[in-house]
Design a protein around this motif. Structure first.
Motif, mmCIF file in Angstrom:
data_model
loop_
_atom_site.group_PDB
_atom_site.id
_atom_site.type_symbol
_atom_site.label_atom_id
_atom_site.label_comp_id
_atom_site.label_asym_id
_atom_site.label_seq_id
_atom_site.Cartn_x
_atom_site.Cartn_y
_atom_site.Cartn_z
ATOM 1 N N PRO A 92 0.892 -1.137 -0.167
ATOM 2 C CA PRO A 92 -0.117 -0.098 -0.034
ATOM 3 C C PRO A 92 0.934 1.253 0.124
ATOM 4 O O PRO A 92 0.685 2.104 -0.728
ATOM 5 N N LEU A 93 1.845 1.278 0.749
ATOM 6 C CA LEU A 93 2.978 2.335 0.829
ATOM 7 C C LEU A 93 3.609 2.727 -0.612
ATOM 8 O O LEU A 93 3.601 3.897 -1.051
ATOM 9 N N GLN A 94 3.915 1.730 -1.150
ATOM 10 C CA GLN A 94 4.338 1.773 -2.631
ATOM 11 C C GLN A 94 3.469 2.231 -3.642
ATOM 12 O O GLN A 94 3.745 3.089 -4.598
ATOM 13 N N THR A 95 2.353 1.841 -3.329
ATOM 14 C CA THR A 95 0.928 2.506 -4.177
ATOM 15 C C THR A 95 0.900 3.774 -4.040
ATOM 16 O O THR A 95 0.474 4.582 -4.826
ATOM 17 N N VAL A 96 0.756 4.335 -2.838
ATOM 18 C CA VAL A 96 0.478 5.525 -2.439
ATOM 19 C C VAL A 96 1.940 6.468 -2.943
ATOM 20 O O VAL A 96 1.396 7.539 -3.678
ATOM 21 N N GLN A 97 3.016 5.881 -3.012
ATOM 22 C CA GLN A 97 4.277 6.809 -3.505
ATOM 23 C C GLN A 97 4.094 6.853 -4.985
ATOM 24 O O GLN A 97 4.466 7.932 -5.636
ATOM 25 N N GLY A 98 3.833 5.675 -5.608
ATOM 26 C CA GLY A 98 3.752 5.692 -6.926
ATOM 27 C C GLY A 98 2.538 6.695 -7.466
ATOM 28 O O GLY A 98 2.778 7.359 -8.493
#
Length: 95
Positions: A58-64
């Motif tokens: 989820p954090l990687q998705t937010v950053q992307g």
């Protein structure tokens, strides 16, 4: 196949296509994509690499999503075939 093998393959293929694949680290900003891929003519892409079948956290998705909102392309790649497709789509010959 391990994520590290896909990452190594990406580096090799980007270099062969005339580009650079820099390891992207941003202290204090967990979850940023693994690589910043640069091709001639001011083309920059962020790439998140995953083991086959794995999805971004989820954090990687937010950053992307934050990078996409700024107008950058963010690709998630989980296979050598995905690397090949990325090179065909964005590599020097695709310019």
């Amino acid at each position: 196949m391990r994520e590290s093998a896909i990452e190594k393959y990406l580096r090799e293929q980007v270099k062969a296509a005339g580009g650079r694949a820099y390891k992207f680290v941003s202290p204090g900003n967990a979850g940023v994509p693994d690589r910043l891929v640069l091709f001639p003519k001011e083309r920059a892409y962020f790439v998140e690499l995953k083991a086959p079948g794995k999805k971004p956290t989820p954090l990687q998705t937010v950053q992307g999503d934050k990078l996409r909102k700024l107008g950058f392309t963010v690709e998630v790649i989980d296979s050598k075939k995905g690397v090949d497709e990325f090179i065909r789509k964005h590599g020097v010959s695709a310019s």
